[in-house]
Motif scaffolding. Structure first.
Motif, PDB file in Angstrom:
ATOM      1  N   GLU A   1     -13.249   3.308  10.415  1.00 56.37           N
ATOM      2  CA  GLU A   1     -14.157   4.248   9.774  1.00 56.37           C
ATOM      3  C   GLU A   1     -15.564   3.667   9.774  1.00 56.37           C
ATOM      4  N   ARG A   2     -16.527   4.529   9.496  1.00 54.14           N
ATOM      5  CA  ARG A   2     -17.907   4.094   9.373  1.00 54.14           C
ATOM      6  C   ARG A   2     -18.236   3.977   7.890  1.00 54.14           C
ATOM      7  N   ILE A   3     -18.727   2.821   7.506  1.00 59.50           N
ATOM      8  CA  ILE A   3     -19.150   2.583   6.135  1.00 59.50           C
ATOM      9  C   ILE A   3     -20.599   2.113   6.183  1.00 59.50           C
ATOM     10  N   GLY A   4     -21.494   2.910   5.634  1.00 62.88           N
ATOM     11  CA  GLY A   4     -22.903   2.538   5.624  1.00 62.88           C
ATOM     12  C   GLY A   4     -23.470   2.261   6.996  1.00 62.88           C
ATOM     13  N   GLY A   5     -23.001   3.008   7.997  1.00 56.73           N
ATOM     14  CA  GLY A   5     -23.496   2.835   9.352  1.00 56.73           C
ATOM     15  C   GLY A   5     -22.830   1.728  10.141  1.00 56.73           C
ATOM     16  N   VAL A   6     -21.837   1.055   9.540  1.00 58.94           N
ATOM     17  CA  VAL A   6     -21.120  -0.046  10.195  1.00 58.94           C
ATOM     18  C   VAL A   6     -19.683   0.384  10.485  1.00 58.94           C
ATOM     19  N   THR A   7     -19.209   0.094  11.686  1.00 61.39           N
ATOM     20  CA  THR A   7     -17.809   0.378  12.003  1.00 61.39           C
ATOM     21  C   THR A   7     -16.919  -0.696  11.385  1.00 61.39           C
ATOM     22  N   VAL A   8     -15.927  -0.235  10.617  1.00 67.94           N
ATOM     23  CA  VAL A   8     -14.952  -1.119   9.974  1.00 67.94           C
ATOM     24  C   VAL A   8     -13.563  -0.726  10.456  1.00 67.94           C
ATOM     25  N   VAL A   9     -12.816  -1.701  10.930  1.00 66.13           N
ATOM     26  CA  VAL A   9     -11.412  -1.475  11.285  1.00 66.13           C
ATOM     27  C   VAL A   9     -10.557  -2.147  10.220  1.00 66.13           C
ATOM     28  N   HIS A  10      -9.652  -1.378   9.643  1.00 67.67           N
ATOM     29  CA  HIS A  10      -8.805  -1.868   8.561  1.00 67.67           C
ATOM     30  C   HIS A  10      -7.450  -2.317   9.090  1.00 67.67           C
ATOM     31  N   ASN A  11      -6.961  -3.414   8.550  1.00 69.89           N
ATOM     32  CA  ASN A  11      -5.608  -3.908   8.823  1.00 69.89           C
ATOM     33  C   ASN A  11      -5.118  -4.604   7.559  1.00 69.89           C
ATOM     34  N   TYR A  12      -4.565  -3.820   6.643  1.00 68.13           N
ATOM     35  CA  TYR A  12      -4.102  -4.397   5.370  1.00 68.13           C
ATOM     36  C   TYR A  12      -3.017  -3.507   4.759  1.00 68.13           C
ATOM     37  N   GLY A  13      -2.308  -4.084   3.787  1.00 67.63           N
ATOM     38  CA  GLY A  13      -1.338  -3.308   3.012  1.00 67.63           C
ATOM     39  C   GLY A  13       0.084  -3.386   3.510  1.00 67.63           C
ATOM     40  N   ALA A  14       0.448  -4.465   4.233  1.00 69.00           N
ATOM     41  CA  ALA A  14       1.794  -4.572   4.806  1.00 69.00           C
ATOM     42  C   ALA A  14       2.859  -4.966   3.791  1.00 69.00           C
ATOM     43  N   GLY A  15       2.443  -5.326   2.589  1.00 66.00           N
ATOM     44  CA  GLY A  15       3.431  -5.697   1.576  1.00 66.00           C
ATOM     45  C   GLY A  15       4.218  -6.925   1.984  1.00 66.00           C
ATOM     46  N   GLY A  16       5.550  -6.830   1.892  1.00 68.98           N
ATOM     47  CA  GLY A  16       6.404  -7.952   2.252  1.00 68.98           C
ATOM     48  C   GLY A  16       6.699  -8.053   3.732  1.00 68.98           C
ATOM     49  N   ALA A  17       6.063  -7.199   4.542  1.00 71.17           N
ATOM     50  CA  ALA A  17       6.339  -7.176   5.986  1.00 71.17           C
ATOM     51  C   ALA A  17       5.214  -7.801   6.796  1.00 71.17           C
ATOM     52  N   GLY A  18       4.332  -8.548   6.144  1.00 70.91           N
ATOM     53  CA  GLY A  18       3.141  -9.039   6.810  1.00 70.91           C
ATOM     54  C   GLY A  18       3.396  -9.881   8.038  1.00 70.91           C
ATOM     55  N   TYR A  19       4.410 -10.748   7.997  1.00 75.26           N
ATOM     56  CA  TYR A  19       4.701 -11.606   9.145  1.00 75.26           C
ATOM     57  C   TYR A  19       5.473 -10.843  10.210  1.00 75.26           C
ATOM     58  N   GLN A  20       6.449 -10.031   9.793  1.00 77.96           N
ATOM     59  CA  GLN A  20       7.331  -9.411  10.779  1.00 77.96           C
ATOM     60  C   GLN A  20       6.681  -8.253  11.520  1.00 77.96           C
ATOM     61  N   ASN A  21       5.515  -7.778  11.053  1.00 77.70           N
ATOM     62  CA  ASN A  21       4.796  -6.804  11.881  1.00 77.70           C
ATOM     63  C   ASN A  21       3.379  -7.278  12.220  1.00 77.70           C
TER      64      ASN A  21
ATOM     65  N   ARG B   1       0.851  -1.194   0.000  1.00 75.71           N
ATOM     66  CA  ARG B   1       0.000   0.000   0.000  1.00 75.71           C
ATOM     67  C   ARG B   1       0.879   1.233   0.000  1.00 75.71           C
ATOM     68  N   GLU B   2       0.730   2.053  -1.045  1.00 78.07           N
ATOM     69  CA  GLU B   2       1.459   3.315  -1.103  1.00 78.07           C
ATOM     70  C   GLU B   2       1.039   4.166   0.095  1.00 78.07           C
ATOM     71  N   GLY B   3       2.017   4.598   0.870  1.00 81.79           N
ATOM     72  CA  GLY B   3       1.706   5.343   2.084  1.00 81.79           C
ATOM     73  C   GLY B   3       1.732   4.477   3.328  1.00 81.79           C
ATOM     74  N   GLY B   4       1.881   3.152   3.143  1.00 85.57           N
ATOM     75  CA  GLY B   4       2.058   2.270   4.290  1.00 85.57           C
ATOM     76  C   GLY B   4       0.813   1.494   4.668  1.00 85.57           C
ATOM     77  N   THR B   5       1.009   0.545   5.563  1.00 87.40           N
ATOM     78  CA  THR B   5      -0.075  -0.296   6.065  1.00 87.40           C
ATOM     79  C   THR B   5      -1.201   0.566   6.631  1.00 87.40           C
ATOM     80  N   ARG B   6      -2.430   0.159   6.341  1.00 89.16           N
ATOM     81  CA  ARG B   6      -3.575   0.914   6.841  1.00 89.16           C
ATOM     82  C   ARG B   6      -4.143   0.254   8.087  1.00 89.16           C
ATOM     83  N   ILE B   7      -3.956   0.905   9.222  1.00 86.71           N
ATOM     84  CA  ILE B   7      -4.584   0.503  10.490  1.00 86.71           C
ATOM     85  C   ILE B   7      -5.464   1.683  10.889  1.00 86.71           C
ATOM     86  N   GLU B   8      -6.734   1.611  10.536  1.00 89.98           N
ATOM     87  CA  GLU B   8      -7.658   2.724  10.758  1.00 89.98           C
ATOM     88  C   GLU B   8      -9.062   2.187  11.005  1.00 89.98           C
TER      89      GLU B   8
END
Length: 368
Positions: A326-346, A317-324
């Motif tokens: 937000e509300r989407i359609g009235g539902v709370t969504v927590v994002h955890n994606y975009g770690a690239g090649g660092a998925g295991y080490q972080n 993910r350009e700009g780094g992993t997304r840990i955020e």
């Protein structure tokens, strides 16, 4: 532990069963107030170009810059991985000496940019990993300008991903095959056993670029190709670049518990091709044998005992992993994606950060 009615039945759907989704589920499952189901198109045991986690090496070689969230996530992951390597051999993680070699002439390459912090003679993680030291010049090849060594871990993903599932199952997490066109499809009746969903966790990796409601165009693939061999390297090695192209890399690591040795690789951003490139495979093997003669006792690539070839797409993910959140359609969504090649080490650091946001969201919901 007794749970008050107000705190009971906080129903969570996690989308994605890669290392991000499974680690997040494991962290959340330690809190008895959460009722968790992991939903995914691909589960451990599957091999698909959309599913990056099984193809990873995987290891702990921090590439994040000091002072960033990503570096903190890496820092918070070393302790859990070290503990697993030391006390839980069933997780498929073992300690391994790691040597990082740098050639000044690679400074403008894609690999050097990817490995920038890793290649520093004095990186931030020198005080995190054991046995960090510079390699004496006498141990370096003629093209190598400097090198460092430290104790790392290598993860047999074929064991570790199912192990994560097993630990989640012990704590009551459910698993379900599902493929969603939109992030809110995770709240449809029948997805969660309770039919009521309080929160969705988005661990869709590369598919975060496509799933409706998210469609994060900052997420792009960074294609990696590997060769898995039966030969034992005896250590983990990586170098700043190659003479075969700026997006080609050279690294070697031997997985725990008979998982074979991974030879890589490349870092081809924007490339969605899931097919093995046979000419690249030859270059990968030649570079690995040159970097680590112990693989074949100084002989050529014809003495490599090949298990299989593989291609995986790192979810960068350009700009780094997304840990955020937000509300989407009235539902709370927590994002955890975009770690690239660092998925295991972080993985643990990211999961802990996501869990903190989930707890904040649940507290807010309880006040409504």
């Amino acid at each position: 532990m007794n749970i008050s009615p107000a705190m009971a039945q906080k129903n969570i759907v996690i989308i994605g069963a890669g290392v991000a989704g499974l680690t997040t589920a494991l962290i959340l499952s330690k809190d008895p107030k959460y009722n968790i189901i992991v939903t995914a198109k691909h589960m451990p045991g599957d091999y698909d170009i959309e599913y990056a986690s099984p193809w990873a090496g995987a290891n702990y070689m921090p590439i994040s810059y000091t002072g960033t969230d990503s570096a903190e996530w890496d820092r918070n992951t070393w302790g859990p991985l070290e503990e697993l390597a030391r006390n839980h051999p069933d997780a498929g993680i073992h300690f391994q000496e790691c040597q990082i070699l740098n050639r000044a002439k690679d400074s403008q390459s894609a690999t050097a940019a990817w490995f920038a912090e890793l290649l520093s003679p004095s990186p931030w993680f020198k005080d995190v990993v054991p046995n960090f030291h510079s390699l004496p010049k006498s141990e370096l090849g003629p093209e190598i300008d400097h090198g460092v060594s430290f104790t790392s871990v290598c993860i047999n993903t074929a064991i570790y991903l199912p192990w994560l599932v097993s630990q989640c199952l012990k704590r009551g997490v459910s698993f379900k095959r599902a493929s969603f066109d939109h992030i809110l499809d995770a709240t449809n009746p029948g997805v969660h056993p309770s039919n009521k969903v309080h929160l969705v966790v988005n661990c869709t990796g590369l598919m975060a670029s496509k799933i409706g409601g998210v469609e994060d165009k900052a997420v792009v693939p960074a294609r990696g190709q590997i060769v898995v061999v039966r030969n034992d390297a005896g250590k983990m090695l990586s170098i700043s670049g190659t003479d075969d192209g700026e997006d080609e890399a050279c690294y070697v690591m031997t997985r725990a518990a008979g998982g074979g040795t991974i030879l890589g690789g490349c870092y081809q951003k924007g490339n969605w091709d899931g097919n093995v490139d046979p000419t690249l495979a030859i270059r990968i093997m030649k570079r690995a044998v040159k970097l680590c003669p112990e693989l074949t006792n100084g002989k050529g690539i014809e003495h490599l005992d090949i298990v299989r070839h593989g291609v995986g797409l790192r979810p960068v993910r350009e700009g780094g992993t997304r840990i955020e959140k937000e509300r989407i359609g009235g539902v709370t969504v927590v994002h955890n994606y975009g770690a690239g090649g660092a998925g295991y080490q972080n993985s643990y650091g990211c999961a802990l950060a996501a869990a903190k946001l989930i707890e904040e969201a649940m507290v807010s919901q309880s006040r409504l």
